[in-house]
Write an enzyme that holds these catalytic residues in place. Structure first.
Site, PDB file in Angstrom:
ATOM      1  N   ARG A 153      46.063   9.798 -45.390  1.00 28.77           N
ATOM      2  CA  ARG A 153      46.346   9.978 -46.471  1.00 28.77           C
ATOM      3  C   ARG A 153      46.010  11.291 -46.924  1.00 28.77           C
ATOM      4  O   ARG A 153      45.362  12.167 -46.144  1.00 28.77           O
ATOM      5  CB  ARG A 153      45.545   9.297 -47.479  1.00 28.77           C
ATOM      6  CG  ARG A 153      45.876   7.778 -47.410  1.00 28.77           C
ATOM      7  CD  ARG A 153      44.741   6.936 -48.194  1.00 28.77           C
ATOM      8  NE  ARG A 153      44.954   5.293 -48.125  1.00 28.77           N
ATOM      9  CZ  ARG A 153      44.313   4.667 -47.303  1.00 28.77           C
ATOM     10  NH1 ARG A 153      43.510   5.273 -46.367  1.00 28.77           N
ATOM     11  NH2 ARG A 153      44.624   3.561 -47.152  1.00 28.77           N
ATOM     12  N   LYS A 176      39.645   4.785 -47.972  1.00 24.15           N
ATOM     13  CA  LYS A 176      39.537   4.032 -49.081  1.00 24.15           C
ATOM     14  C   LYS A 176      38.146   3.320 -48.971  1.00 24.15           C
ATOM     15  O   LYS A 176      37.965   2.801 -48.170  1.00 24.15           O
ATOM     16  CB  LYS A 176      40.566   3.395 -49.596  1.00 24.15           C
ATOM     17  CG  LYS A 176      41.337   4.254 -50.203  1.00 24.15           C
ATOM     18  CD  LYS A 176      42.791   3.289 -50.636  1.00 24.15           C
ATOM     19  CE  LYS A 176      44.110   4.333 -51.099  1.00 24.15           C
ATOM     20  NZ  LYS A 176      45.028   3.407 -51.728  1.00 24.15           N
ATOM     21  N   HIS A 244      52.645  12.280 -49.245  1.00 25.04           N
ATOM     22  CA  HIS A 244      52.270  11.048 -48.892  1.00 25.04           C
ATOM     23  C   HIS A 244      53.378  10.367 -48.039  1.00 25.04           C
ATOM     24  O   HIS A 244      53.176   9.208 -47.244  1.00 25.04           O
ATOM     25  CB  HIS A 244      52.143   9.919 -50.135  1.00 25.04           C
ATOM     26  CG  HIS A 244      51.679   8.750 -49.819  1.00 25.04           C
ATOM     27  ND1 HIS A 244      50.209   8.739 -49.385  1.00 25.04           N
ATOM     28  CD2 HIS A 244      51.844   7.644 -50.063  1.00 25.04           C
ATOM     29  CE1 HIS A 244      49.887   7.316 -49.203  1.00 25.04           C
ATOM     30  NE2 HIS A 244      50.917   6.604 -49.682  1.00 25.04           N
ATOM     31  N   HIS A 270      44.392   0.068 -43.621  1.00 31.82           N
ATOM     32  CA  HIS A 270      44.652  -0.616 -44.447  1.00 31.82           C
ATOM     33  C   HIS A 270      43.554  -1.469 -44.761  1.00 31.82           C
ATOM     34  O   HIS A 270      42.952  -2.133 -43.882  1.00 31.82           O
ATOM     35  CB  HIS A 270      45.934  -1.344 -44.341  1.00 31.82           C
ATOM     36  CG  HIS A 270      47.190  -0.680 -44.320  1.00 31.82           C
ATOM     37  ND1 HIS A 270      48.542  -0.933 -43.921  1.00 31.82           N
ATOM     38  CD2 HIS A 270      47.395   0.378 -45.191  1.00 31.82           C
ATOM     39  CE1 HIS A 270      49.239   0.151 -44.127  1.00 31.82           C
ATOM     40  NE2 HIS A 270      48.575   0.885 -44.847  1.00 31.82           N
ATOM     41  N   TYR A 279      37.596   0.435 -37.684  1.00 30.25           N
ATOM     42  CA  TYR A 279      37.880   0.912 -36.412  1.00 30.25           C
ATOM     43  C   TYR A 279      37.562   0.288 -35.137  1.00 30.25           C
ATOM     44  O   TYR A 279      37.888   0.646 -34.136  1.00 30.25           O
ATOM     45  CB  TYR A 279      37.615   2.560 -36.671  1.00 30.25           C
ATOM     46  CG  TYR A 279      36.047   2.798 -36.323  1.00 30.25           C
ATOM     47  CD1 TYR A 279      35.505   3.006 -35.192  1.00 30.25           C
ATOM     48  CD2 TYR A 279      35.317   2.633 -37.544  1.00 30.25           C
ATOM     49  CE1 TYR A 279      34.098   3.092 -35.054  1.00 30.25           C
ATOM     50  CE2 TYR A 279      34.018   2.977 -37.459  1.00 30.25           C
ATOM     51  CZ  TYR A 279      33.380   3.143 -36.034  1.00 30.25           C
ATOM     52  OH  TYR A 279      31.845   3.187 -36.174  1.00 30.25           O
TER      53      TYR A 279
END
Length: 299
Positions: A153, A176, A244, A270, A279
């Site tokens: 992003r 996020k 994006h 996501h 991760y």
């Protein structure tokens, strides 16, 4: 007196070594420069010199475009040739060059689709070529390659700090809701970032962002969006080609190349993949293998 051929050879070397442009772009720009100088020889009635190139006016460039139109050049192709000519004139004239201002041809919009790797590189190269300082061009080039090459992003890319240095073949990204993931870093992208860092006049500090504005503060995402918008207009690309959208293209191209959905979700970070330690769900070495096998620019 330096010949046009010698000047074009220097231009080619400047694109390859100084600007680190792709082979496709170097070939296209050099071909345009050769065609342009051949036209000027006929147009001016004498061998082309650096002095004559620096003295070119709007009318001279318009005459060349009209000449090319007679060969059936489309608006989109004319826009790309004009971009190449601007780059050539800037190289010949140096930092103080006065390039004749000329409005590009009106370009047609295609059906919205994921941007191709060549289109993405063309946007990045156009932005870098038209930057008002070498380090700014290197910065924008590196940011856009990072968005596409690692699927970040824009907020994630611009939030990277000096703690990520020195770079390796992976990046730890904070996404996020503070979730962290590991993404692979292509050698080409790593080299672009390192080249920017070498040119950047602002010191790289552990707690400061890597990508900086002209005054040394964090680079604004709105600035990146604006330069992408300007470049896509000149190149005749879809309005959907945004910073994006490079992340979407990353995902689309990996899937098309055979990446499995779970690995892709890991790479994109996501929220639906896992609520904790995103991760670590898939081994980082496996992700790197998937990435290198599937990404169209990984070889």
């Amino acid at each position: 007196m330096e010949s046009a051929n010698a000047l074009i050879e220097k231009f080619s070397r400047h694109l390859r070594e100084g600007r680190r442009r792709s082979q496709h772009t170097v070939r296209a720009y050099v071909t345009t420069a050769e065609r342009f100088c051949a036209f000027l020889t006929e147009h001016l009635g004498a061998a082309v010199t650096i002095k004559q190139i620096k003295a070119l006016k709007q009318a001279d460039i318009r005459s060349y475009l009209a000449f090319r139109r007679a060969d059936g050049l489309t608006n989109n192709s004319a826009a790309r040739e004009l971009s190449a000519i601007r780059s050539f004139l800037k190289f010949v004239g140096g930092d103080d060059s006065q390039i004749p201002k000329i409005k590009g041809p009106k370009v047609t919009r295609g059906v919205p689709r994921p941007a191709s790797p060549d289109d993405i590189v063309a946007i990045a190269e156009d932005i870098a070529e038209n930057a008002n300082a070498d380090w700014v061009g290197a910065r924008d080039w590196a940011v856009l390659l990072l968005l596409y090459g690692s699927g970040l992003r824009i907020s994630e890319a611009l939030a990277l700090t000096g703690n990520a240095l020195p770079l390796s073949d992976t990046l730890r990204v904070s996404g996020k809701r503070g979730k962290t993931r590991i993404v692979p870093l292509l050698p080409q992208v790593r080299e672009a970032i390192e080249h920017y860092i070498d040119l950047c006049p602002h010191a790289m500090m552990p707690d400061h962002t890597i990508f900086r504005g002209k005054r040394g503060g964090p680079l604004s995402p709105n600035l990146v969006r604006r330069v992408v918008r300007q470049a896509r207009t000149k190149l005749g690309l879809s309005d959907k080609t945004t910073p994006h959208a490079l992340r979407h293209s990353f995902a689309t191209h990996l899937l098309a190349g055979g990446a499995d959905l779970r690995s892709l979700q890991e790479l994109l970070g996501h929220a639906s993949l896992s609520s904790t330690q995103v991760y670590t769900a898939v081994d980082a070495s496996h992700l790197l293998d998937v990435y290198q096998n599937a990404h169209p620019r990984a070889s």
